[in-house]
Write a protein that holds these residues in place. Structure first.
Motif, PDB file in Angstrom:
ATOM      1  N   UNK A 119      34.268  79.574  46.610  1.00 28.87           N
ATOM      2  CA  UNK A 119      33.133  80.129  47.355  1.00 28.87           C
ATOM      3  C   UNK A 119      33.444  81.471  48.002  1.00 28.87           C
ATOM      4  N   UNK A 120      34.690  81.923  47.914  1.00 23.37           N
ATOM      5  CA  UNK A 120      35.056  83.231  48.460  1.00 23.37           C
ATOM      6  C   UNK A 120      36.092  83.889  47.552  1.00 23.37           C
ATOM      7  N   UNK A 121      36.190  85.205  47.647  1.00 26.34           N
ATOM      8  CA  UNK A 121      37.179  85.929  46.832  1.00 26.34           C
ATOM      9  C   UNK A 121      38.603  85.550  47.243  1.00 26.34           C
ATOM     10  N   UNK A 122      38.814  85.335  48.520  1.00 27.03           N
ATOM     11  CA  UNK A 122      40.152  84.954  49.007  1.00 27.03           C
ATOM     12  C   UNK A 122      40.550  83.590  48.463  1.00 27.03           C
ATOM     13  N   UNK A 123      39.592  82.669  48.418  1.00 25.89           N
ATOM     14  CA  UNK A 123      39.872  81.335  47.890  1.00 25.89           C
ATOM     15  C   UNK A 123      40.197  81.411  46.394  1.00 25.89           C
ATOM     16  N   UNK A 124      39.451  82.251  45.662  1.00 23.82           N
ATOM     17  CA  UNK A 124      39.699  82.408  44.222  1.00 23.82           C
ATOM     18  C   UNK A 124      41.074  83.019  43.980  1.00 23.82           C
TER      19      UNK A 124
ATOM     20  N   UNK B 133      43.714  82.762  45.972  1.00 23.45           N
ATOM     21  CA  UNK B 133      44.720  81.736  46.271  1.00 23.45           C
ATOM     22  C   UNK B 133      44.811  80.711  45.145  1.00 23.45           C
ATOM     23  N   UNK B 134      43.671  80.337  44.594  1.00 28.92           N
ATOM     24  CA  UNK B 134      43.671  79.337  43.526  1.00 28.92           C
ATOM     25  C   UNK B 134      44.348  79.886  42.272  1.00 28.92           C
ATOM     26  N   UNK B 135      44.088  81.160  41.962  1.00 32.57           N
ATOM     27  CA  UNK B 135      44.741  81.789  40.810  1.00 32.57           C
ATOM     28  C   UNK B 135      46.247  81.881  41.034  1.00 32.57           C
ATOM     29  N   UNK B 136      46.638  82.219  42.272  1.00 30.20           N
ATOM     30  CA  UNK B 136      48.061  82.311  42.601  1.00 30.20           C
ATOM     31  C   UNK B 136      48.743  80.953  42.480  1.00 30.20           C
ATOM     32  N   UNK B 137      48.027  79.886  42.877  1.00 22.87           N
ATOM     33  CA  UNK B 137      48.605  78.538  42.789  1.00 22.87           C
ATOM     34  C   UNK B 137      48.853  78.155  41.326  1.00 22.87           C
ATOM     35  N   UNK B 138      47.867  78.441  40.444  1.00 21.32           N
ATOM     36  CA  UNK B 138      48.033  78.150  39.018  1.00 21.32           C
ATOM     37  C   UNK B 138      49.216  78.936  38.457  1.00 21.32           C
ATOM     38  N   UNK B 139      49.307  80.212  38.839  1.00 22.80           N
ATOM     39  CA  UNK B 139      50.393  81.068  38.347  1.00 22.80           C
ATOM     40  C   UNK B 139      51.751  80.602  38.864  1.00 22.80           C
ATOM     41  N   UNK B 140      51.801  80.166  40.127  1.00 21.39           N
ATOM     42  CA  UNK B 140      53.066  79.708  40.702  1.00 21.39           C
ATOM     43  C   UNK B 140      53.544  78.431  40.020  1.00 21.39           C
ATOM     44  N   UNK B 141      52.624  77.502  39.763  1.00 14.20           N
ATOM     45  CA  UNK B 141      52.992  76.263  39.069  1.00 14.20           C
ATOM     46  C   UNK B 141      53.554  76.574  37.693  1.00 14.20           C
ATOM     47  N   UNK B 142      52.887  77.476  36.972  1.00 12.01           N
ATOM     48  CA  UNK B 142      53.362  77.846  35.638  1.00 12.01           C
ATOM     49  C   UNK B 142      54.677  78.611  35.702  1.00 12.01           C
ATOM     50  N   UNK B 143      54.854  79.422  36.728  1.00 11.48           N
ATOM     51  CA  UNK B 143      56.105  80.164  36.896  1.00 11.48           C
ATOM     52  C   UNK B 143      57.275  79.213  37.121  1.00 11.48           C
ATOM     53  N   UNK B 144      57.037  78.182  37.919  1.00 13.25           N
ATOM     54  CA  UNK B 144      58.080  77.198  38.190  1.00 13.25           C
ATOM     55  C   UNK B 144      58.387  76.359  36.946  1.00 13.25           C
ATOM     56  N   UNK B 145      57.340  75.926  36.243  1.00 11.80           N
ATOM     57  CA  UNK B 145      57.554  75.171  35.012  1.00 11.80           C
ATOM     58  C   UNK B 145      58.298  76.009  33.984  1.00 11.80           C
TER      59      UNK B 145
ATOM     60  N   UNK C 185      27.909  89.246  42.912  1.00 10.82           N
ATOM     61  CA  UNK C 185      27.115  89.330  44.147  1.00 10.82           C
ATOM     62  C   UNK C 185      27.293  88.127  45.055  1.00 10.82           C
ATOM     63  N   UNK C 186      27.738  87.001  44.480  1.00 11.15           N
ATOM     64  CA  UNK C 186      27.927  85.798  45.270  1.00 11.15           C
ATOM     65  C   UNK C 186      28.754  84.778  44.511  1.00 11.15           C
ATOM     66  N   UNK C 187      29.018  83.628  45.130  1.00 13.38           N
ATOM     67  CA  UNK C 187      29.846  82.604  44.486  1.00 13.38           C
ATOM     68  C   UNK C 187      29.134  82.006  43.264  1.00 13.38           C
ATOM     69  N   UNK C 188      29.934  81.405  42.364  1.00  6.92           N
ATOM     70  CA  UNK C 188      31.398  81.241  42.425  1.00  6.92           C
ATOM     71  C   UNK C 188      32.126  82.527  42.046  1.00  6.92           C
ATOM     72  N   UNK C 189      33.280  82.752  42.700  1.00  5.44           N
ATOM     73  CA  UNK C 189      34.065  83.958  42.457  1.00  5.44           C
ATOM     74  C   UNK C 189      35.219  83.654  41.502  1.00  5.44           C
ATOM     75  N   UNK C 190      35.608  84.694  40.733  1.00 11.35           N
ATOM     76  CA  UNK C 190      36.680  84.554  39.744  1.00 11.35           C
ATOM     77  C   UNK C 190      37.763  85.582  40.028  1.00 11.35           C
ATOM     78  N   UNK C 191      39.005  85.131  39.987  1.00 10.95           N
ATOM     79  CA  UNK C 191      40.148  86.023  40.203  1.00 10.95           C
ATOM     80  C   UNK C 191      41.203  85.753  39.145  1.00 10.95           C
ATOM     81  N   UNK C 192      41.847  86.828  38.674  1.00  7.44           N
ATOM     82  CA  UNK C 192      42.942  86.733  37.714  1.00  7.44           C
ATOM     83  C   UNK C 192      44.213  87.277  38.344  1.00  7.44           C
ATOM     84  N   UNK C 193      45.345  86.749  37.897  1.00 15.23           N
ATOM     85  CA  UNK C 193      46.630  87.282  38.333  1.00 15.23           C
ATOM     86  C   UNK C 193      47.508  87.467  37.101  1.00 15.23           C
ATOM     87  N   UNK C 194      48.080  88.665  36.971  1.00 11.24           N
ATOM     88  CA  UNK C 194      48.963  88.977  35.848  1.00 11.24           C
ATOM     89  C   UNK C 194      50.398  89.066  36.369  1.00 11.24           C
ATOM     90  N   UNK C 195      51.289  88.344  35.712  1.00 11.39           N
ATOM     91  CA  UNK C 195      52.683  88.267  36.136  1.00 11.39           C
ATOM     92  C   UNK C 195      53.545  89.283  35.398  1.00 11.39           C
TER      93      UNK C 195
END
Length: 282
Positions: A85-90, A92-104, A62-72
């Motif tokens: 504080x927003x679904x879009x921010x969550x 983006x943050x999940x995508x950033x974690x996934x991108x860092x791990x993808x590069x590593x 119903x409100x923040x904090x929001x959680x998002x998952x990304x499956x590769x």
């Protein structure tokens, strides 16, 4: 650290040639960059085209904090580790974690080689208080892990994640322990499951196992689910790979849904109250 950063810049230049390596992780459009990265990987390898989709999942709230998952592609899963504080921010943050791990994951040290297997087996022996002799015995957990690694020589750890998660779930579910009473070896089971993906059918079979356990020990599913939810949250906030914890949650939630819809699944007890509470949570 400098050498690692230089290696990452080299990988970015290869896979994302039109991107400035120094600005990749500052770019707000990290979601499209992650998609672009995996599309490029699929085109280079011309393999697994059906797995070339990056899938996002936002938890209802119903409100923040929001959680998002990304499956590769390949099954690895990551989530946002910051308080968003927003679904879009969550997302983006999940995508950033996934991108860092993808590069590593593209670094030579993340590819399964003989040296990597030797180091991984030694770490497994240390964590299980076993011996190196266990590595040559497929009936032991270390031996099965050793066999899995050797069977996936040349792959990266993210490509290996699907089979690793299946093995972890079978171990957690008690299926591997039950095999000791049969003529099936762990090696045969691993070879069998290597041909399949972790899908709804496999989750349903594992959920049925937990429904049977609930009949024998009322309250065990709610107890395991609470633990799985806590492990998933802790791992997400630590920026770790989440597939195993997320699958545990899905399997136990599936079992709990069936238990809540069938009053005869387990006998009434004090723990049934916690089951009902968790049903409402789910």
């Amino acid at each position: 650290m400098d050498r690692t950063l230089e290696s990452l810049r080299h990988i970015i230049a290869q896979v994302l040639p039109h991107r400035d390596p120094s600005l990749v992780f500052k770019d707000l459009n990290v979601v499209s960059m992650l998609q672009e990265f995996w599309e490029s990987k699929q085109q280079q390898r011309a393999a697994f085209p059906s797995e070339g989709v990056v899938v996002y999942e936002s938890l209802p709230a119903p409100g923040p904090p929001f959680v998002s998952y990304v499956t590769l592609p390949g099954g690895s899963c990551f989530g946002n580790f910051q308080c968003c504080l927003s679904r879009a921010e969550a997302r983006r943050d999940a995508a950033k974690v996934a991108l860092i791990n993808s590069l590593f994951n593209e670094l030579p040290s993340r590819r399964i080689t003989k040296e990597f297997i030797m180091e991984s087996v030694q770490e497994a022996v240390a964590s299980t208080s076993g011996t190196l002799d266990d590595a040559d015995d497929p009936s032991t957990s270390v031996g099965a892990y050793h066999y899995m690694l050797e069977s996936n020589m040349g792959k990266t750890m993210l490509e290996f994640q699907e089979l690793m998660t299946i093995f972890q779930l079978l171990h957690w579910n008690g299926s591997l322990k039950a095999l000791r009473e049969t003529k099936c070896s762990r090696q045969e089971v691993i070879s069998y499951y290597s041909q399949y993906s972790l899908d709804e059918k496999m989750r349903s079979h594992m959920a049925l196992d937990w429904i049977m356990k609930e009949r024998e020990s009322p309250g065990i599913v709610s107890q395991e689910l609470r633990m799985a939810l806590r492990q998933l949250e802790e791992a997400r906030k630590a920026g770790q790979e989440l597939r195993f914890y997320k699958e545990k949650k899905e399997i136990l939630s599936l079992a709990l849904t069936q238990i809540c819809s069938d009053p005869d699944t387990s006998s009434p007890s004090d723990d049934q109250l916690s089951l009902t509470a968790l049903c409402g949570y789910h």
